[in-house]
Design an enzyme around this catalytic site. Structure first.
Site, short mmCIF file in Angstrom:
data_model
loop_
_atom_site.label_atom_id
_atom_site.label_comp_id
_atom_site.label_asym_id
_atom_site.label_seq_id
_atom_site.Cartn_x
_atom_site.Cartn_y
_atom_site.Cartn_z
N SER A 29 0.83 -1.22 0.00
CA SER A 29 0.00 0.00 0.00
C SER A 29 0.85 1.25 0.00
O SER A 29 1.67 1.45 0.89
CB SER A 29 -0.85 0.08 1.27
OG SER A 29 -1.73 -0.99 1.35
N TYR A 84 -8.31 -10.92 2.19
CA TYR A 84 -9.54 -10.20 2.63
C TYR A 84 -10.39 -9.73 1.46
O TYR A 84 -11.55 -9.37 1.64
CB TYR A 84 -9.21 -9.04 3.58
CG TYR A 84 -8.38 -7.92 3.01
CD1 TYR A 84 -8.89 -7.06 2.04
CD2 TYR A 84 -7.08 -7.71 3.45
CE1 TYR A 84 -8.13 -6.03 1.52
CE2 TYR A 84 -6.31 -6.68 2.94
CZ TYR A 84 -6.84 -5.85 1.96
OH TYR A 84 -6.08 -4.85 1.44
N ALA A 112 2.79 -2.26 4.22
CA ALA A 112 2.53 -1.33 5.31
C ALA A 112 2.08 -2.17 6.49
O ALA A 112 1.35 -3.14 6.31
CB ALA A 112 1.44 -0.35 4.90
N MET A 210 -1.77 -7.45 6.77
CA MET A 210 -2.75 -8.36 6.15
C MET A 210 -2.25 -8.93 4.83
O MET A 210 -3.05 -9.26 3.95
CB MET A 210 -4.06 -7.60 5.90
CG MET A 210 -4.61 -6.90 7.14
SD MET A 210 -5.99 -5.84 6.72
CE MET A 210 -6.21 -4.93 8.26
N SER A 211 -0.94 -9.07 4.72
CA SER A 211 -0.40 -9.58 3.44
C SER A 211 0.85 -10.41 3.70
O SER A 211 1.09 -10.87 4.81
CB SER A 211 -0.07 -8.40 2.52
OG SER A 211 1.01 -7.65 3.04
N ASN A 234 1.61 2.99 11.07
CA ASN A 234 0.86 3.44 12.25
C ASN A 234 1.28 2.56 13.41
O ASN A 234 1.80 1.47 13.20
CB ASN A 234 -0.65 3.28 12.01
CG ASN A 234 -1.01 1.84 11.66
OD1 ASN A 234 -0.81 1.41 10.51
ND2 ASN A 234 -1.51 1.10 12.62
N HIS A 246 -7.21 3.66 7.10
CA HIS A 246 -6.44 3.43 5.88
C HIS A 246 -5.82 4.74 5.39
O HIS A 246 -4.73 4.75 4.82
CB HIS A 246 -7.35 2.82 4.81
CG HIS A 246 -6.63 2.36 3.57
ND1 HIS A 246 -5.57 1.46 3.61
CD2 HIS A 246 -6.80 2.68 2.27
CE1 HIS A 246 -5.13 1.25 2.37
NE2 HIS A 246 -5.85 1.98 1.53
N1 HPA Z 1 -2.98 -3.68 11.33
C1 HPA Z 1 -3.11 -4.50 10.26
N2 HPA Z 1 -2.70 -4.19 9.05
C2 HPA Z 1 -2.13 -2.99 8.88
C3 HPA Z 1 -1.96 -2.08 9.93
C4 HPA Z 1 -2.42 -2.45 11.23
O1 HPA Z 1 -2.30 -1.71 12.22
N3 HPA Z 1 -1.36 -0.98 9.41
C5 HPA Z 1 -1.17 -1.23 8.09
N4 HPA Z 1 -1.63 -2.45 7.76
#
Ligand code: HPA
Length: 271
Positions: A29, A84, A112, A210-211, A234, A246
């Site tokens: 991302s 997802y 990310a 998530m990847s 984050n 996001h």
């Molecule tokens: N959790 C899950 N996936 C993410 C996050 C997160 O805090 N930040 C970026 N992808």
């Protein structure tokens, strides 16, 4: 997905390019900036490649970019597939099979991720030293095709040690702070609860996303060397007293793209 599909997709790409990529990159991302730096780029939209699904997330374009980067022949996935989105793990990892079929030997995976390790800050880069596959899905389930890899592939150096050293060395030379840690892969798409983050921390996780984990399993099955880099977009849920979004993820990746770009550009010649 079977070997015929892999071959057909690879042939379609081969028919459009004159180079022989040896290094693959999967951009997460907001990390698509690297694609702009490719010399003599050949762009192939996913929908031009047989058996390729199309990506559905904002911030993920759906194209392969092939050309030279830092003097290396590369193939880059700008935009990846996630479970997802409803894709099976075999579909998510299909592009990795296709890259292998094209002759790719090493794979740089980027993403990310939310920082679990409280010594991290949003905007840090993290070298992935290992992962926890907590998606509870495995792309290798089903009949094993021995031509593609072993039934029970070793994962003890899922992230190649030499490539990790090369990345650490590069970061030092370039004055880039590079954190290190364990990436936890979850299914998503909801972000985690604070309780889940506390659990993942006791499990030994440093960052969550998530990847990546299914792609890395297939890359190891296929005998490819993997280098993994997370952009800590984050801090994970419950660490700071603020909601996750996001938009925040995209904003932070925008801010770190210069050092991310430098790290990748400078590590490539060492691969
Ligand atoms: N959790 C899950 N996936 C993410 C996050 C997160 O805090 N930040 C970026 N992808």
């Amino acid at each position: 997905m079977n070997s015929k599909h892999i071959q057909e997709a690879a042939e379609a790409i081969k028919g459009k390019i004159s180079s022989q990529p040896k290094i693959g990159l999967i951009l997460g991302s907001g990390l698509g900036v690297l694609a702009e730096l490719i010399e003599n780029p050949k762009v192939i939209a996913y929908d031009e490649i047989p058996h390729f699904p199309t990506s559905t997330v904002v911030g993920h374009a759906g194209e392969m970019v092939i050309g030279q980067l830092s003097g290396k022949e590369v193939i880059m996935m700008k935009g990846r597939f996630h479970m997802y989105e409803g894709y099976d793990p075999q579909i998510v990892t299909f592009p990795v099979r296709v890259m292998k079929q094209l002759g790719v030997e090493s794979l740089i995976v980027t993403n990310a991720a939310g920082g679990i390790d409280e010594s991290f800050s949003a905007g840090d880069l993290m070298l992935i030293t290992d992962h926890l596959n907590l998606t509870f899905r495995n792309p290798l389930i089903g009949k094993n095709d021995d031509a593609l890899g072993a039934r029970f592939p070793d994962m003890s150096q899922a992230y190649n040690r030499d490539l990790q050293q090369a990345a650490l060395q590069t970061a030092k030379e370039e004055g880039i702070e590079l954190q290190q840690g364990v990436y936890v892969g979850l299914l998503g798409p909801s972000y985690e609860t604070p309780a889940e983050i506390r659990m993942l921390r006791t499990f030994g996780g440093s960052a969550v996303g998530m990847s990546t984990v299914t792609e890395v399993i297939v890359a190891n099955h296929a005998g490819m060397k993997v280098l993994g880099i997370s952009c800590i977009s984050n801090m994970a849920a419950g660490i700071l007293d603020q909601p996750l979004s996001h938009e925040e993820v995209m904003e932070t990746t925008e801010q770190v793209k210069e050092k991310f770009k430098t790290l990748v550009l400078k590590v490539l010649p060492k691969m």
